[in-house]
Structure formats: C-alpha cells, structure tokens
Design a protein around this motif. Structure first.
Motif, PDB file in Angstrom:
ATOM      1  N   ASN A 537      16.154  30.911  18.167  1.00  0.00           N
ATOM      2  CA  ASN A 537      15.883  31.790  17.024  1.00  0.00           C
ATOM      3  C   ASN A 537      14.403  32.161  16.876  1.00  0.00           C
ATOM      4  OD1 ASN A 537      18.319  30.071  14.935  1.00  0.00           O
ATOM      5  ND2 ASN A 537      18.626  31.739  16.365  1.00  0.00           N
ATOM      6  N   LYS A 538      13.702  32.236  17.993  1.00  0.00           N
ATOM      7  CA  LYS A 538      12.318  32.696  17.913  1.00  0.00           C
ATOM      8  C   LYS A 538      12.272  34.144  17.443  1.00  0.00           C
ATOM      9  CE  LYS A 538      10.131  29.783  21.466  1.00  0.00           C
ATOM     10  NZ  LYS A 538       9.113  29.197  20.570  1.00  0.00           N
ATOM     11  N   LEU A 539      11.201  34.490  16.770  1.00  0.00           N
ATOM     12  CA  LEU A 539      11.016  35.849  16.283  1.00  0.00           C
ATOM     13  C   LEU A 539      10.050  36.608  17.184  1.00  0.00           C
ATOM     14  CD1 LEU A 539      10.679  35.290  12.415  1.00  0.00           C
ATOM     15  CD2 LEU A 539      12.741  35.674  13.770  1.00  0.00           C
ATOM     16  N   HIS A 540      10.454  37.798  17.581  1.00  0.00           N
ATOM     17  CA  HIS A 540       9.619  38.678  18.406  1.00  0.00           C
ATOM     18  C   HIS A 540       9.395  39.962  17.622  1.00  0.00           C
ATOM     19  CE1 HIS A 540      10.493  36.062  21.920  1.00  0.00           C
ATOM     20  NE2 HIS A 540      11.693  35.970  21.355  1.00  0.00           N
ATOM     21  N   VAL A 541       8.179  40.201  17.199  1.00  0.00           N
ATOM     22  CA  VAL A 541       7.871  41.351  16.360  1.00  0.00           C
ATOM     23  C   VAL A 541       7.463  42.537  17.223  1.00  0.00           C
ATOM     24  CG1 VAL A 541       6.414  42.248  14.514  1.00  0.00           C
ATOM     25  CG2 VAL A 541       7.190  39.866  14.445  1.00  0.00           C
ATOM     26  N   VAL A 542       8.109  43.670  16.982  1.00  0.00           N
ATOM     27  CA  VAL A 542       7.765  44.929  17.660  1.00  0.00           C
ATOM     28  C   VAL A 542       7.231  45.880  16.594  1.00  0.00           C
ATOM     29  CG1 VAL A 542       8.626  46.921  18.936  1.00  0.00           C
ATOM     30  CG2 VAL A 542       9.488  44.623  19.464  1.00  0.00           C
ATOM     31  N   GLU A 543       5.925  46.125  16.642  1.00  0.00           N
ATOM     32  CA  GLU A 543       5.311  47.093  15.741  1.00  0.00           C
ATOM     33  C   GLU A 543       5.301  48.429  16.482  1.00  0.00           C
ATOM     34  OE1 GLU A 543       3.375  49.546  13.423  1.00  0.00           O
ATOM     35  OE2 GLU A 543       2.290  49.037  15.261  1.00  0.00           O
ATOM     36  N   LEU A 544       6.020  49.381  15.970  1.00  0.00           N
ATOM     37  CA  LEU A 544       6.368  50.582  16.737  1.00  0.00           C
ATOM     38  C   LEU A 544       5.190  51.476  17.083  1.00  0.00           C
ATOM     39  CD1 LEU A 544       9.722  51.502  14.989  1.00  0.00           C
ATOM     40  CD2 LEU A 544       9.419  50.708  17.334  1.00  0.00           C
ATOM     41  N   ARG A 545       4.043  51.238  16.484  1.00  0.00           N
ATOM     42  CA  ARG A 545       2.899  52.084  16.817  1.00  0.00           C
ATOM     43  C   ARG A 545       1.942  51.427  17.788  1.00  0.00           C
ATOM     44  NH1 ARG A 545       1.611  53.495  10.589  1.00  0.00           N
ATOM     45  NH2 ARG A 545       1.870  51.245  10.567  1.00  0.00           N
TER      46      ARG A 545
END
Length: 668
Positions: A537-545
């Motif tokens: 359940n690791k979190l991978h953040v994708v900031e679209l810019r």
C-alpha cells in the motif's frame, strides 16, 4: 476577521437513538464534524437593490452576516451542512427535501450540444454534436452508500425545526434500507408515510414486473408538525357516478346521508312529514331548517325514503391526498421546464410537498439541488430556500433557472395576483426574496468539471476506470488510482482519506497512485513518513505538471475570450468578439479522432454570459444575464447597460456548453 480567513471549527452532532438499528460494514457514528468557512462567489438581485417592499418573509432570525435571500452552495453537502449548523441554521429549517443518489450502479449524464441550428458543428462537412457529459456516478463500493446517507441524515435532523418535515426521494432499490436508517435517526414515531409516485406507465427495460414508481419517505422531527391538507381532484369516472345530478342552474351535485351514524335521542324528531330514522337525524332541528331554507335538502317523492343532503361539486376540495400519486407526470423531452439535467423532478411534485409541510416565509432546504427544482418551487410559493450540490453543473443550472424566475416575479411584483403565471404556477404568492447569493464551501471550485477532468487524466495516464469502486478511480500497472479533485493541491487531508479507505480493505495489498495538480509541502512529508518501512500500500504521487515521467501531459487550457467595454454617454457598451474553448475542441477531436474541427461562430460554444459593471474583485454581482431561451438560439454578444462610476471594473463571466467558466475584467 473576514469570511475567507475564518478558521474551521467543529460542530457537534447528536447521537441517533431510534430503532431499528441497521448494521453495515464500516458503520460509525457522526459525533462531530468540521465546519469550514464559505466564500461568496456571486450575487443576483432582480430588483436593482430595492427589494424591501416586495419581500413578505420575516428575516428577524436570519444570520446577520448573510444576505437576506436565497442561498446556493457549491461543495460537498457534508461540508455545507456543517457550515449551516455552525452559522445559525440549527433547528431553523421547516422542510428538507433530498433526492440523493439511488445506488443504481449507473452514470448519470446530460446531453451536451453546441448552440445554433440543430446544435451542430461542421467537421469535414458533416454534422457533429458534443454527445454526453457525466454529471455524477451513482456507483458505490460495499456499504459506503449507507454510511454516506447515515451521516447526512444525522446532520439534516440537526437543521430541522421541531415542527419540520423531511422528504427523502428514492426508488425500490434502497428504499427498505433507507427506511431503517430514517427510523434509527428520527425514531419510529418520526416516520409518517411512504408516498408512491408513479413516474411512468410502463418501461421497456424490465425483465420482471415493471418498476414504474419512485418512493418518497415522509418523516417529522416532532409530534406537532406543520400540516396543510391538500386534495386530489376527482377523476372523471368518480364524477360521472357520484356527481351525475345537476340543479336548475347547471351545478353538479351529489346526495349525502343526512341520518346520524350513532344513536342520538335528541335528534328523534319528525321532519317535513318524514319519521325520524332509527338512530336520529344528523343535525338538530335549527340546522335542518337552515339547510331547508337554503335549498340544500333533497326530498324524495315517497315518504318511505329519507331526505338527503345536497353537496355541490364546486364546493368540494376533492379527495384528501393519499399515499399513491398518479397525477403528476415526469419531466419529458417536451416539457417547458426541462433543463437537460439527469434525474430532474417536476415542479408540481415539489410544490405539493412544500405546500403541505410549510407556510409562506418558511425555510426550505435541498441538500442535493440538482437541476434546482426545489428552489424553483419554493421561490414560486413564497418560501425562503437553501440549496447545495457538489456538481458545478447543478449550481449553474439552478442559478440560471432562479435568475429567470426572479426576473419574471420582479416584473409582476406590483401585481401579486399575476405571480401564478410565472413558470406555469397555480398558487399566487408574494416572493420571500428576489435575490440570491452563491457560495463555495471548503474552497471547492473547478475550472472544469471534475468528471471531465478525471476522464482526461485517465486517458493520458492509461488508467482503466473501475466503475464499481466508489473511492478509487481505477487501476494502472497493478496499482490502484486515486485522482484528487483538481481544485486544490494535494493536502494531508486527501492522503488521510486514502489511508482510512485502505484500512477498511485489510486484504488489499496493491500500491496506490495518487494523481493531483500541485501538492503542499506538508503533504510531501506525510507521504515520506507513510511510505517508510511499508511493504504494501505504498503511495506514489503523480503531480500532472511536474512529475518526471508522467508530468506535463495534462495541460488544461482555460477559455480564451476577446471582449471590450467602453462608455457611450451614460451607457456602458460591452462586446464579446470571440470565445475559444480548448476543452470543447479537445473533446471534439478525441471523440472522433479528427483534428480539423472548426467552429465558425464562437457563440455556438457559449451557454450564457453574465455581466457585473462594477466588479469589486471578490463577489460577482450579476447585473445582466444573457441566457438564450432555446437551444438553437445564440447569445447576443453586444450589451448596453447603465454606465458605472468612473474608474469601475467591468467583469464578464462566460460559461461554455460544458460548464467551464471564465471571468474577464475590463477597465472603463
């Protein structure tokens, strides 16, 4: 301290004490909820700032820091209800109507087309329309739906007055569950009726018995509640049988029993040669004489038969309302009130509920305002109203309908007897308000509608949508995907919501991709701490810019507008020369896979134009609204209105056919 800088505060919620108590996975009480401040966005006044003489309601109990008029809130209704509780509305609402999602497992869409002849745009010489736009998804995982409704019903009970009523509109799918929840929240004595509304005569998609009705559950907070008895009209078959007689003037009447149902010794007298009935007459001698003198007693030819009472049809209100309603038609494609909003309910349905359970000047609340029908009905009947919705399209649709209605009411306000002609109403009422304000709660705003943004993000990131999951938006590469609303940067609150959702799924081992536009510094630290030493359940953040691999893909281009404003004597002239909607162009191209979409008239993409001639930079005060009456009509583009003071800033709000807005400011 200004409204925008007020800090959130907790609002207490009373525990439910009723029976029976339904149990579901993840059920938890709502003891307190965080109340966020609201930001004023827009105000409309149909009376040019002189409404006092036209208002009939008593506003003495109204919160002092709110304008006296309708209130329209954009935001999650849980946040809005908490805000109302924290700002003076606890126990003030006389009637609550909610038409929540039905847990139907369906996407609700509205048909979107460009303005102009047939609502079309030419692509390679062929006609083409914009198709459909998802307004909201009625898809829930496990028992999330019941928890969703439980929390909101608890908060709505707090807002309801002791003599108030709540109407919950649903269908057969969840009616049995919702009744149990209602009785837990309001108690068994609080549940009063189940109204069956026949919506259609038949359906073609049923494989068993046709589901042709909705259910409206009626409950009250206290034993002493507002009740104004309404009546059904007699049907023709009943009239033909019961009111078959006419008198010399042509008045239809029926004969009614004039004998007493119970023994009455004092009524045992002879009348006009007729012996008293076995139990006596219904009326004493003086009353019988009065009825006789008025010609209200029918005498038979034979003394062996009893006289009877004459009841005229034109003096009867009809049949007291029953729990099965078959006399209100749904909003069909030819209805004048149709707004193209899915699940729109007819105004006559809401008028019946409001007239029954409120009096003029009372406050009505709709927590799922949708197309705005509740606000329209309340406005027509002289009630005050509050509406809220998380869907920006719902706020825009409601605002347009109410603006049109209030302008018509203001034009006839000097002759209240004419108000019933507005939008086909049938009960003349002086309006409680001729203006309303729009607020945003918890900074919930979108430049484009959230559903539209999610679709674009999923296309670009290769996300497979999961329609049966109410929380996660889909999967990508073996990971769950959560798309955070693009109206705000990623915050720890968003991340805590993901963590809490994963706690309810102990067997879930997949990692999570969190998609966002921007993120706060404390959110970065939160993710680092959360992921530390975590095998699943690791979190991978994708900031679209800015994301190195996936960033720079979504670039939302706002509306591009060319407009001008100038003074001509004492008049202000505003002209809109061009409007380009990149979102509409992108949709056209994506739908058909072509890249030569051309819109020859910019007005085809514009739904409406609003103008504030003296914009203060914060709240948009609507002075002019251009909403074409028909779908094939176009906005004017050129407007004249009284010139504002020198140095004013003119603001022009453009709303396109997908609900995207842009405010352009022009110095004059």
């Amino acid at each position: 301290m200004t409204e925008n800088t007020k800090q959130p505060k907790d609002v207490t919620i009373t525990k439910a004490k009723g029976r029976p108590m339904l149990t579901w996975v993840g059920k938890k009480p709502l003891a307190r909820v965080r109340a966020y401040p609201a930001q004023p966005i827009e105000r409309f006044d149909a009376t040019s700032g002189q409404p006092a003489a036209l208002h009939a309601a008593d506003w003495s109990d109204w919160p002092q820091d709110l304008p006296q008029g309708g209130l329209l809130y954009h935001g999650d209704n849980k946040d809005v209800l908490a805000h109302l509780l924290a700002n003076g509305f606890r126990g003030k609402v006389k009637l609550i109507y909610i038409d929540p999602p039905f847990d139907s497992g369906a996407d609700y869409v509205r048909k979107v087309q460009l303005r102009g002849a047939k609502g079309t745009v030419k692509i390679d010489g062929e006609d083409y329309t914009l198709g459909e736009q998802v307004q909201y998804s009625d898809i829930w995982a496990n028992d999330n739906y019941l928890q969703f409704m439980y929390e909101r019903l608890l908060m709505l009970r707090e807002l309801l007055s002791e003599d108030g009523a709540l109407y919950l509109h649903c269908d057969w799918n969840k009616a049995h569950h919702l009744r149990c929840v209602i009785e837990e929240v309001f108690g068994q004595d609080g549940f009063k009726n189940e109204i069956v509304w026949q919506r259609v005569a038949a359906r073609s998609d049923s494989v068993t018995y046709n589901h042709v009705h909705d259910v409206i559950m009626f409950c009250t907070k206290g034993a002493d509640f507002v009740w104004n008895q309404l009546h059904h009209k007699f049907n023709e078959e009943y009239l033909e049988v019961k009111y078959a007689r006419t008198d010399a003037t042509g008045r239809r009447y029926r004969l009614d029993n004039i004998t007493s149902p119970n023994p009455r010794p004092k009524m045992m007298y002879e009348w006009m040669g007729h012996a008293p009935p076995e139990k006596g007459w219904r009326y004493e001698r003086a009353t019988m004489q009065r009825l006789h003198d008025e010609g209200r007693i029918w005498y038979p030819d034979s003394k062996q038969k009893r006289p009877q009472l004459i009841r005229y049809l034109d003096e009867s209100d009809g049949v007291p309302l029953r729990s099965i309603w078959t006399d209100i038609n749904p909003v069909n494609s030819q209805a004048d009130e149709r707004s193209e909003y899915p699940t729109q309910k007819p105004v006559t349905l809401l008028e019946r509920l409001i007239e029954t359970s409120t009096n003029p000047g009372d406050l009505v609340l709709d927590g799922f305002i949708g197309s705005g029908t509740t606000a329209v009905a309340a406005q027509r009947l002289g009630r005050r109203w509050i509406g809220c919705d998380i869907n920006k399209g719902a706020i825009q649709t409601t605002a347009k309908r109410i603006q049109e209605l209030m302008r018509a009411q203001a034009a006839t306000a000097t002759a209240p007897q004419q108000v019933d002609l507005v939008e086909g109403g049938n009960t003349p009422q002086r309006p409680s308000q001729l203006g309303f304000a729009t607020y945003r709660v918890n900074d919930y705003d979108l430049h484009i509608q959230h559903n539209e943004a999610v679709e674009l993000a999923c296309q670009h990131l290769g996300v497979a949508r999961t329609r049966t999951d109410a929380f996660f938006d889909g999967t990508q590469g073996g990971r769950l995907v959560k798309i955070v609303p693009f109206n705000h940067p990623l915050t720890p609150l968003d991340l805590e919501a993901v963590r809490d959702e994963l706690k309810t799924r102990p067997s879930e081992e997949r990692d999570v991709m969190v998609v966002c536009l921007g993120w706060q510094l404390d959110a970065r630290a939160w993710v680092d701490a959360y992921n530390r030493n975590r095998p699943v359940n690791k979190l991978h953040v994708v900031e679209l810019r800015t994301d190195r691999k996936l960033g720079g893909i979504i670039k939302h281009e706002p509306l591009a507008v060319q407009a001008s404003a100038r003074r001509e004597g004492d008049q202000l002239v505003v002209e809109v020369q061009d409007v380009v909607s990149p979102t509409i162009m992108q949709r056209l191209n994506l739908e058909q896979g072509v890249f030569r979409a051309q819109i020859t008239d910019w007005r085809a993409v514009v739904d409406c134009i609003l103008i504030d001639p003296a914009y203060n930079g914060q709240v948009f005060h609507v002075a002019l609204v251009d909403v074409p009456e028909r779908k094939q009509d176009l906005v004017a583009g050129r407007y004249e209105l009284p010139a504002p003071p020198a140095g004013s800033t003119v603001a022009v709000k453009i709303i396109d056919m997908l609900g995207e807005e842009l405010v352009v400011t022009l110095p004059v």
